[in-house]
Scaffold this motif. Structure first.
Motif, PDB file in Angstrom:
ATOM      1  N   ALA A   1      17.010  29.852 -30.506  1.00 53.99           N
ATOM      2  CA  ALA A   1      17.480  30.935 -29.518  1.00 53.99           C
ATOM      3  C   ALA A   1      18.848  31.250 -30.290  1.00 53.99           C
ATOM      4  N   PHE A   2      19.575  30.679 -31.318  1.00 52.63           N
ATOM      5  CA  PHE A   2      20.623  31.048 -32.172  1.00 52.63           C
ATOM      6  C   PHE A   2      20.199  32.220 -33.026  1.00 52.63           C
ATOM      7  N   PRO A   3      20.914  33.180 -33.459  1.00 51.86           N
ATOM      8  CA  PRO A   3      20.678  34.004 -34.652  1.00 51.86           C
ATOM      9  C   PRO A   3      20.638  33.200 -35.746  1.00 51.86           C
TER      10      PRO A   3
ATOM     11  N   ARG B   1      20.053  30.446 -22.371  1.00 52.82           N
ATOM     12  CA  ARG B   1      21.368  30.184 -21.690  1.00 52.82           C
ATOM     13  C   ARG B   1      22.157  29.057 -22.235  1.00 52.82           C
ATOM     14  N   GLY B   2      21.325  27.912 -22.671  1.00 52.72           N
ATOM     15  CA  GLY B   2      22.316  27.011 -23.389  1.00 52.72           C
ATOM     16  C   GLY B   2      22.754  27.250 -24.728  1.00 52.72           C
ATOM     17  N   ALA B   3      21.995  28.338 -25.489  1.00 59.96           N
ATOM     18  CA  ALA B   3      22.615  28.687 -26.753  1.00 59.96           C
ATOM     19  C   ALA B   3      23.865  29.709 -26.431  1.00 59.96           C
TER      20      ALA B   3
ATOM     21  N   THR C   1      30.677  20.788 -33.094  1.00 62.79           N
ATOM     22  CA  THR C   1      30.477  20.594 -31.873  1.00 62.79           C
ATOM     23  C   THR C   1      29.051  20.980 -31.069  1.00 62.79           C
ATOM     24  N   ILE C   2      28.503  21.942 -31.651  1.00 61.60           N
ATOM     25  CA  ILE C   2      27.259  22.408 -31.264  1.00 61.60           C
ATOM     26  C   ILE C   2      26.184  21.415 -31.855  1.00 61.60           C
TER      27      ILE C   2
ATOM     28  N   SER D   1      25.278  20.497 -19.229  1.00 61.33           N
ATOM     29  CA  SER D   1      25.168  21.878 -19.003  1.00 61.33           C
ATOM     30  C   SER D   1      23.931  22.274 -19.332  1.00 61.33           C
ATOM     31  N   VAL D   2      23.574  22.318 -20.798  1.00 64.12           N
ATOM     32  CA  VAL D   2      22.809  22.905 -21.484  1.00 64.12           C
ATOM     33  C   VAL D   2      21.331  22.143 -21.015  1.00 64.12           C
ATOM     34  N   THR D   3      21.313  21.020 -20.566  1.00 60.94           N
ATOM     35  CA  THR D   3      20.059  20.484 -20.175  1.00 60.94           C
ATOM     36  C   THR D   3      19.466  21.108 -18.696  1.00 60.94           C
TER      37      THR D   3
END
Length: 413
Positions: free
Chosen positions: A63-65, A32-34, A44-45, A24-26
């Motif tokens: 993209a993550f905080p 959006r993946g983040a 899991t991440i 999905s993230v690919t």
């Protein structure tokens, strides 16, 4: 169901979930993946990120905080955490961002038997291709292939069977230089060393070619203002935000071309037949410019463009524009003569045909030059040579073709 069977079921379900999330993230942008991963546990991440291309991995992590990113990194194994942090220190489009940790690392005095035992614990969690032999300061001394391990005596040291002074890449190399350095070698994995010879990671050949393929596939969209990060699954609001500013710019440049036509409005009113051939010249010159643009961008991407070649490239495109313009100009001129004759225009069909022919030649020459100069100029200004280059090129070719055509008609008719 036994405890072992229950554990196997849970392991299988977790593996399937990680594969699904990875897919999905690919297929979407890093942002959006983040967002998709943010609701899952940190472990899991981390497991999903470990399955991704290192380049995409870095983009999603950024993209993550910051606080969440540090928590995710904390769950990773130490060697992976160090590698991910190290990769983020290198500039974009450098192979340092594509590195994976070198897990199979041994000292030269280690025996084949000892190295084999070490590999038993590694192959369960990573795909091992080579053993990298380093000194106590982690400087790369040699590489051992699995074939040598299989055929050697268990008591032999790795120093006896290793390939000394192996080929290695530098993390500061860009994708193009790395591709050129590896294209004739075809190794599955390349060691990456810093200026002191210290092993800082490994690069899989597949990852390098995949990154270059992504760069090339994004180029066509970048030429018309489509961001590299945009995918089919990108939300429409984000796509609108990325695309719309370039459409406004395109509209502004279209006004410039329209203004050129407006200058010659009186000529068009007197000789209406000219309006029929305006799209013909714009289309031909635009296509000529796009051909030159595509070849120039390809040369930049493959590292073929050297400072001494710039004049040669511009001259070549001008010459090709003249030759192509002459050939299509003759055809277009004949077409204008036939059309003007059928319309019984008061102006000489021969003069109209000659004007079309000359305008076609001039516009194709100018378009070829613009196709080479636009990306070169953008690069000199520090911008991405492909960034909306098609928009600027279209304006230049429209102004050149219409201005030349209508200007000649005004002078001679």
């Amino acid at each position: 169901m036994s405890a072992v069977e229950t554990m196997q079921v849970h392991t299988g379900e977790r593996t399937a979930e990680i594969q699904r999330l990875s897919q999905s993230v690919t297929e979407t942008s890093a942002e959006r993946g983040a967002e998709l991963l943010s609701s899952y546990p940190d472990a899991t991440i981390e497991a999903v990120l470990a399955t991704l291309n290192p380049l995409l991995l870095q983009e999603i992590l950024r993209a993550f905080p910051r606080a969440r990113r540090e928590l995710i990194l904390a769950t990773a194994a130490p060697e992976y955490r160090r590698q991910w942090v190290r990769n983020d220190t290198y500039p974009e489009e450098c192979i340092g961002r594509l590195m994976e940790p070198a897990l199979a690392v041994c000292q030269p005095e280690a025996t084949i038997g000892e190295a084999t035992e070490r590999l038993r614990s590694l192959v369960a969690r990573a795909f091992i291709t080579y053993i990298f032999v380093v000194d106590p300061e982690e400087r790369l001394l040699g590489v051992v292939a699995m074939r040598e391990m299989l055929l050697g005596d268990p008591d032999q040291s790795l120093a006896e069977i290793m390939i000394r002074n192996p080929f290695a890449l530098r993390p500061e190399m860009d994708f193009t230089d790395a591709m050129k350095a590896t294209v004739t070698r075809h190794f599955p994995v390349y060691p990456v060393i810093d200026e002191t010879g210290r092993l800082v990671g490994v690069l899989r050949g597949q990852m390098l070619f995949e990154a270059q393929a992504i760069e090339l596939s994004a180029q066509a969209g970048t030429m018309v203002g489509v961001e590299k990060e945009e995918r089919l699954t990108t939300p429409w609001l984000r796509s609108l935000k990325w695309r719309h500013p370039w459409l406004q710019l395109n509209l502004f440049t279209a006004f410039i071309a329209a203004a050129v036509v407006g200058v010659f409005e009186g000529t068009i009113e007197k000789i209406v037949v000219l309006a029929v051939f305006l799209p013909v010249l714009a289309g031909q010159s635009g296509n000529t410019g796009c051909q030159a643009l595509a070849v120039t961008l390809r040369g930049m991407t493959l590292g073929e463009l050297h400072p001494g070649r710039i004049k040669m490239i511009v001259g070549k495109e001008a010459w090709l524009g003249f030759l192509n313009g002459s050939l299509v100009g003759i055809t277009a001129g004949l077409g204008m003569m036939i059309y003007a004759t059928l319309q019984a225009t008061p102006q000489s069909p021969f003069v109209l045909g000659a004007i079309v022919c000359v305008a076609m030649i001039a516009s194709c020459v100018l378009s070829g030059v613009f196709g080479a100069v636009v990306p070169l100029t953008l690069k000199r200004l520090g911008a991405d040579p492909a960034t909306a280059s098609s928009i600027f090129l279209t304006t230049a070719t429209d102004v050149a073709s219409m201005g030349t055509f209508l200007g000649l008609a005004t002078i001679f008719l």
